[in-house]
Design a protein around this motif. Structure first.
Motif, PDB file in Angstrom:
ATOM      1  N   LYS A 106       0.956  -1.447  -0.295  1.00 53.86           N
ATOM      2  CA  LYS A 106      -0.042  -0.201   0.280  1.00 53.86           C
ATOM      3  C   LYS A 106       0.623   0.893  -0.137  1.00 53.86           C
ATOM      4  N   ILE A 107       0.581   2.014  -0.818  1.00 49.12           N
ATOM      5  CA  ILE A 107       0.937   3.263  -1.466  1.00 49.12           C
ATOM      6  C   ILE A 107       0.861   4.205   0.118  1.00 49.12           C
ATOM      7  N   GLU A 108      -0.012   3.669   1.234  1.00 50.18           N
ATOM      8  CA  GLU A 108      -0.300   4.948   2.399  1.00 50.18           C
ATOM      9  C   GLU A 108       1.534   4.393   2.994  1.00 50.18           C
ATOM     10  N   MET A 109       1.502   3.487   3.633  1.00 48.14           N
ATOM     11  CA  MET A 109       3.262   2.883   4.407  1.00 48.14           C
ATOM     12  C   MET A 109       4.118   3.782   4.283  1.00 48.14           C
ATOM     13  N   LYS A 110       3.928   4.410   2.644  1.00 53.81           N
ATOM     14  CA  LYS A 110       5.237   5.083   2.782  1.00 53.81           C
ATOM     15  C   LYS A 110       5.942   6.549   3.177  1.00 53.81           C
ATOM     16  N   LYS A 111       4.825   6.652   3.656  1.00 53.51           N
ATOM     17  CA  LYS A 111       4.744   8.150   4.758  1.00 53.51           C
ATOM     18  C   LYS A 111       5.212   7.855   5.900  1.00 53.51           C
ATOM     19  N   ILE A 112       5.139   7.208   6.748  1.00 52.78           N
ATOM     20  CA  ILE A 112       6.013   6.320   7.749  1.00 52.78           C
ATOM     21  C   ILE A 112       7.430   7.277   8.518  1.00 52.78           C
ATOM     22  N   PRO A 113       7.781   7.775   9.206  1.00 48.11           N
ATOM     23  CA  PRO A 113       8.917   8.028   9.534  1.00 48.11           C
ATOM     24  C   PRO A 113       9.721   7.093   9.222  1.00 48.11           C
ATOM     25  N   PHE A 114      10.883   7.482   8.485  1.00 45.23           N
ATOM     26  CA  PHE A 114      11.537   5.954   8.564  1.00 45.23           C
ATOM     27  C   PHE A 114      11.510   4.897   7.655  1.00 45.23           C
ATOM     28  N   PHE A 115      10.307   3.951   8.605  1.00 51.01           N
ATOM     29  CA  PHE A 115      10.514   2.755   7.818  1.00 51.01           C
ATOM     30  C   PHE A 115       9.863   2.874   6.538  1.00 51.01           C
ATOM     31  N   GLY A 116       9.448   4.113   6.299  1.00 48.83           N
ATOM     32  CA  GLY A 116       8.483   4.612   5.552  1.00 48.83           C
ATOM     33  C   GLY A 116       9.650   4.426   4.140  1.00 48.83           C
ATOM     34  N   PHE A 117      10.841   5.419   3.585  1.00 49.92           N
ATOM     35  CA  PHE A 117      11.780   5.128   2.850  1.00 49.92           C
ATOM     36  C   PHE A 117      12.442   3.523   2.793  1.00 49.92           C
ATOM     37  N   ILE A 118      12.630   2.788   3.905  1.00 52.69           N
ATOM     38  CA  ILE A 118      12.911   1.651   3.500  1.00 52.69           C
ATOM     39  C   ILE A 118      11.106   0.832   2.971  1.00 52.69           C
ATOM     40  N   TYR A 119      10.379   1.197   3.115  1.00 50.24           N
ATOM     41  CA  TYR A 119       9.593   0.419   2.670  1.00 50.24           C
ATOM     42  C   TYR A 119       9.011   0.963   0.822  1.00 50.24           C
ATOM     43  N   LYS A 120       9.100   2.517   0.462  1.00 48.21           N
ATOM     44  CA  LYS A 120       9.420   2.714  -0.570  1.00 48.21           C
ATOM     45  C   LYS A 120      10.760   1.919  -1.762  1.00 48.21           C
ATOM     46  N   GLN A 121      11.788   2.048  -0.938  1.00 46.87           N
ATOM     47  CA  GLN A 121      13.036   0.653  -1.354  1.00 46.87           C
ATOM     48  C   GLN A 121      12.501  -0.043  -2.301  1.00 46.87           C
TER      49      GLN A 121
END
Length: 257
Positions: A106-121
């Motif tokens: 889900k694209i919404e998860m990339k908004k979580i600080p720090f974790f969102g960066f890992i998630y997006k990659q």
């Protein structure tokens, strides 16, 4: 008795979260460097660090992940179709799936600080709020498969919080499999919903998490007209296996390895 054990449960969950965050911050700089190498190479390197994270976190919180192979340890590029019961499912996938692969997330998860960066990659992002967003995610999944990167999809579309073993499948995974002529591989998480329920965030518990790998299902020569039949076939295979293994005892399960 439950009231007496509740403080211990809270302490355990806080401990698990702190360990999770601690390992995440340790690997974050390496993932940031890997992101400079592009979506394919950088993403593949990212997953090796995420696998390291999973190999550390699960034992430290007392969760034993065990693979059960009924697929003769098949290798290759697959479109993994996996049942979805828990927030643990993505973490388990990182630990047990063959590399390289990308899950749909889900694209919404990339908004979580720090974790969102890992998630997006590390995931193929999907924005279900618009037709354009869904179309973009399909194109990216097809691109990954053509680059020999396996893709993981939860065909139920969302977490199954019902009493049913499986909820109805969406068409997306089967359409992509046919369009790219990529075999489907059913994988079943047998215990993740017991270890961590989405309904109660403090219900994380130590114990076993079994992952059942079923034989791949070829799609050679199938067309879009075959999607309903293919979807039903995969659903029935996964449902039957879930029903079978939910009735087995440990001594019988050992024979399936």
């Amino acid at each position: 008795m439950k009231l007496l054990l509740r403080p211990i449960q809270v302490i355990y969950v806080v401990y698990a979260l702190l360990v999770w965050l601690g390992i995440m911050f340790l690997i974050l700089p390496f993932i940031a460097l890997a992101s400079l190498l592009g979506k394919i190479k950088g993403g593949n390197i990212t997953f090796y660090f995420l696998r390291l994270w999973a190999h550390l976190w699960f034992p430290l919180v007392g969760i034993w992940v065990r693979k059960i192979h009924q697929d003769n340890h098949e290798k290759g590029t697959f479109l993994y179709v996996v049942n979805h019961r828990s927030y643990l499912d993505a973490c388990i996938a990182v630990k047990v799936m063959g590399l390289p692969f990308r899950p749909l997330g889900k694209i919404e998860m990339k908004k979580i600080p720090f974790f969102g960066f890992i998630y997006k990659q590390s995931v193929v992002l999907v924005d279900r709020s618009s037709a354009k967003g869904r179309s973009n995610s399909v194109r990216e999944m097809m691109y990954m498969v053509k680059q020999k990167v396996s893709v993981l999809i939860f065909p139920e579309g969302t977490t199954n919080e019902t009493d049913k073993l499986l909820t109805p499948f969406h068409n997306g995974a089967f359409r992509i499999a046919i369009e790219t002529q990529t075999p489907l591989k059913p994988v079943l998480y047998l215990d993740s919903g017991i270890r961590f329920s989405n309904k109660k965030m403090l219900d994380l518990s130590p114990g076993r998490c079994r992952v059942l790998f079923l034989p791949s299902i070829p799609v050679d020569g199938l067309t879009m007209e075959d999607i309903p039949a293919l979807k039903d076939k995969v659903f029935n295979i996964m449902y039957t296996a879930l029903k079978e293994h939910s009735q087995y005892q440990d001594s019988v399960l050992e024979k399936a390895i």
